[in-house]
Structure formats: C-alpha cells, structure tokens
Design a protein around this motif. Structure first.
Motif, PDB file in Angstrom:
ATOM      1  N   PHE A  30      85.623  84.216  31.348  1.00  0.00           N
ATOM      2  CA  PHE A  30      84.501  84.954  31.905  1.00  0.00           C
ATOM      3  C   PHE A  30      84.234  86.174  31.044  1.00  0.00           C
ATOM      4  CE2 PHE A  30      82.965  88.353  34.849  1.00  0.00           C
ATOM      5  CZ  PHE A  30      81.675  87.880  34.949  1.00  0.00           C
ATOM      6  N   GLY A  31      83.022  86.268  30.568  1.00  0.00           N
ATOM      7  CA  GLY A  31      82.611  87.452  29.822  1.00  0.00           C
ATOM      8  C   GLY A  31      83.391  87.703  28.549  1.00  0.00           C
ATOM      9  N   GLY A  32      83.910  86.646  27.940  1.00  0.00           N
ATOM     10  CA  GLY A  32      84.616  86.796  26.679  1.00  0.00           C
ATOM     11  C   GLY A  32      86.121  86.932  26.797  1.00  0.00           C
ATOM     12  N   VAL A  33      86.643  86.870  28.014  1.00  0.00           N
ATOM     13  CA  VAL A  33      88.097  86.971  28.203  1.00  0.00           C
ATOM     14  C   VAL A  33      88.583  85.825  29.086  1.00  0.00           C
ATOM     15  CG1 VAL A  33      88.144  89.491  27.913  1.00  0.00           C
ATOM     16  CG2 VAL A  33      87.882  88.524  30.186  1.00  0.00           C
ATOM     17  N   ASP A  34      89.872  85.528  28.974  1.00  0.00           N
ATOM     18  CA  ASP A  34      90.456  84.498  29.826  1.00  0.00           C
ATOM     19  C   ASP A  34      90.421  84.954  31.279  1.00  0.00           C
ATOM     20  OD1 ASP A  34      90.985  82.809  27.710  1.00  0.00           O
ATOM     21  OD2 ASP A  34      93.035  83.551  27.441  1.00  0.00           O
ATOM     22  N   TYR A  35      90.184  83.997  32.158  1.00  0.00           N
ATOM     23  CA  TYR A  35      90.147  84.278  33.592  1.00  0.00           C
ATOM     24  C   TYR A  35      91.176  83.383  34.270  1.00  0.00           C
ATOM     25  CZ  TYR A  35      88.402  84.785  38.358  1.00  0.00           C
ATOM     26  OH  TYR A  35      88.296  85.050  39.700  1.00  0.00           O
ATOM     27  N   ALA A  36      92.153  83.982  34.916  1.00  0.00           N
ATOM     28  CA  ALA A  36      93.191  83.233  35.620  1.00  0.00           C
ATOM     29  C   ALA A  36      92.762  83.029  37.068  1.00  0.00           C
ATOM     30  CB  ALA A  36      94.509  83.987  35.566  1.00  0.00           C
ATOM     31  N   ALA A 156      77.038  81.588  27.095  1.00  0.00           N
ATOM     32  CA  ALA A 156      77.657  82.627  26.273  1.00  0.00           C
ATOM     33  C   ALA A 156      78.992  82.142  25.728  1.00  0.00           C
ATOM     34  CB  ALA A 156      77.865  83.897  27.101  1.00  0.00           C
ATOM     35  N   PRO A 157      79.326  82.529  24.502  1.00  0.00           N
ATOM     36  CA  PRO A 157      80.642  82.178  23.968  1.00  0.00           C
ATOM     37  C   PRO A 157      81.741  82.749  24.869  1.00  0.00           C
ATOM     38  CG  PRO A 157      79.250  83.114  22.252  1.00  0.00           C
ATOM     39  CD  PRO A 157      78.538  83.312  23.555  1.00  0.00           C
ATOM     40  N   LEU A 158      82.813  82.002  24.997  1.00  0.00           N
ATOM     41  CA  LEU A 158      83.979  82.421  25.778  1.00  0.00           C
ATOM     42  C   LEU A 158      83.643  82.726  27.236  1.00  0.00           C
ATOM     43  CD1 LEU A 158      85.679  84.681  23.088  1.00  0.00           C
ATOM     44  CD2 LEU A 158      86.182  82.298  23.636  1.00  0.00           C
ATOM     45  N   CYS A 159      82.740  81.935  27.804  1.00  0.00           N
ATOM     46  CA  CYS A 159      82.437  82.041  29.229  1.00  0.00           C
ATOM     47  C   CYS A 159      82.096  80.656  29.749  1.00  0.00           C
ATOM     48  CB  CYS A 159      81.285  83.007  29.501  1.00  0.00           C
ATOM     49  SG  CYS A 159      81.087  83.322  31.279  1.00  0.00           S
ATOM     50  N   ASP A 160      82.724  80.280  30.848  1.00  0.00           N
ATOM     51  CA  ASP A 160      82.454  78.976  31.453  1.00  0.00           C
ATOM     52  C   ASP A 160      82.135  79.097  32.942  1.00  0.00           C
ATOM     53  OD1 ASP A 160      84.921  79.542  32.573  1.00  0.00           O
ATOM     54  OD2 ASP A 160      85.934  77.795  31.733  1.00  0.00           O
ATOM     55  N   ARG A 161      81.631  80.257  33.350  1.00  0.00           N
ATOM     56  CA  ARG A 161      81.254  80.436  34.746  1.00  0.00           C
ATOM     57  C   ARG A 161      79.959  79.669  35.000  1.00  0.00           C
ATOM     58  NH1 ARG A 161      85.904  81.290  36.820  1.00  0.00           N
ATOM     59  NH2 ARG A 161      86.243  80.004  34.981  1.00  0.00           N
TER      60      ARG A 161
END
Length: 197
Positions: A30-36, A156-161
C-alpha cells in the motif's frame, strides 16, 4: 442515457465494504510499502474500522467475526484481481463459490423513509455471515452487469489495494489520492531529469 454509475445505494454500500475489508484485512502493498495483514486484536479493530468506514455505526466485532471476514476478504481480493486481469470467468467462478459458501439469500428490507430495498443475508444473522453474504452478492451484481469493469486494483507501483470506480467517466486507476499523487510526482521528477545523449 448518461454514463453515470447506476449502483443503487445498498449495492454500492456492500461494494464499498468489500473494498474496505480487502484493503484492511489482506497482506500486500500500500502506497509504496509492504502491508501486513493484521492479526489478533488488530484484526478485530481493522474489521470494525472497515465496516464503519462509510459512516455506519461501529459494530461489535468478535475475534471469530474478524477471522471469518479476513478469510472472505482474501477470496474477494481474488475477484478484484481477476477482473483487473480481464479474467471475468475466473472472477465469476469465485463469486459463485462465495455466494454458495455464504448462503446469500435475497430479502426485501424496509429502510424506513427510503422504503423497501433488496438486501442479502447469510445463513444466519451473525455479523460475519451477513456481511460476507452481502459483499458476495454486491460483487455478483457488479459482475452480472456492465459495471464489472468498475472493480479495480491500484495502478501505482508497489500498491495492490482495490477500489470501485464510481466516477462518471470510468477512468479511475488508483486506490487513493495519495497513490495518484505519488505517481504524478514520480512522472514529474522523471521529466525533470536531464537526458543523456
């Protein structure tokens, strides 16, 4: 005829809840960072936040409710991702499985001053079963109409929401204004770089 999205308010409400559950309860980026994905008490809080995000009263969520809805959120994520890849048959197969597993059944409910509207309920009236069935039915109604293309995954890159595109022009590509701004800023910085020849 206008191109305005024609989700009725209940369908849009359950689709919005599906988006919130997927985005808050599944791991990814999410937003360019890993989301746990949250666990334990954090999962309960995230579930309550998801179900009250559209202004509904905050529900009392049990750990069992949160766990069940997290499992359903993982399956709903698969639906959004399949639609994003234009694999509608795969998305429909997963939604059909969700409908069966949640025992979603239609029912007309009187919403007071708004009158009667079609809602979907689960095998019983528990919080997790009701929301699971409602979200599955909302996804089915979207997939079974010309609104299937309104289900999306952030570009967006690095986001899969995920998101539901309720815009007039059906051009939404990002899960949030933050991701849209991040992409625009990166494009601007790239244009400002001197070219080497």
């Amino acid at each position: 005829m206008t191109s305005q999205v024609t989700f009725d308010s209940h369908v849009f409400s359950v689709l919005a809840a599906a988006v919130q559950l997927v985005n808050r309860l599944t791991a990814g980026q999410f937003g360019g960072v890993d989301y746990a994905a949250p666990e334990g008490a954090a999962q309960v809080e995230a579930t309550a936040d998801a179900l009250s995000a559209d202004g509904r009263p905050r529900p009392d969520v049990t750990p069992a409710d949160a766990k069940q809805l997290a499992e359903v959120a993982t399956r709903m994520r698969a639906v959004f991702e399949a639609v994003h890849r234009s694999e509608i048959d795969q998305a429909a197969a997963e939604v059909n499985a969700l409908l069966l597993d949640t025992n979603a059944r239609p029912q007309l409910d009187n919403s007071g001053e708004l009158g009667w509207s079609l809602h979907f309920h689960g095998a019983d009236d528990t919080l997790a079963n009701g929301w699971s069935a409602g979200c599955a039915a909302g996804l089915a109604l979207a997939l079974g109409s010309d609104l299937a293309g309104r289900l999306g995954v952030c570009a967006a890159p690095l986001c899969d929401r995920v998101f539901v595109d309720a815009s007039r022009n059906s051009q939404r590509r990002f899960c949030s204004p933050q991701c849209q701004s991040r992409v625009k800023a990166a494009a601007h910085r790239a244009r400002q770089q001197p070219t080497h020849t």
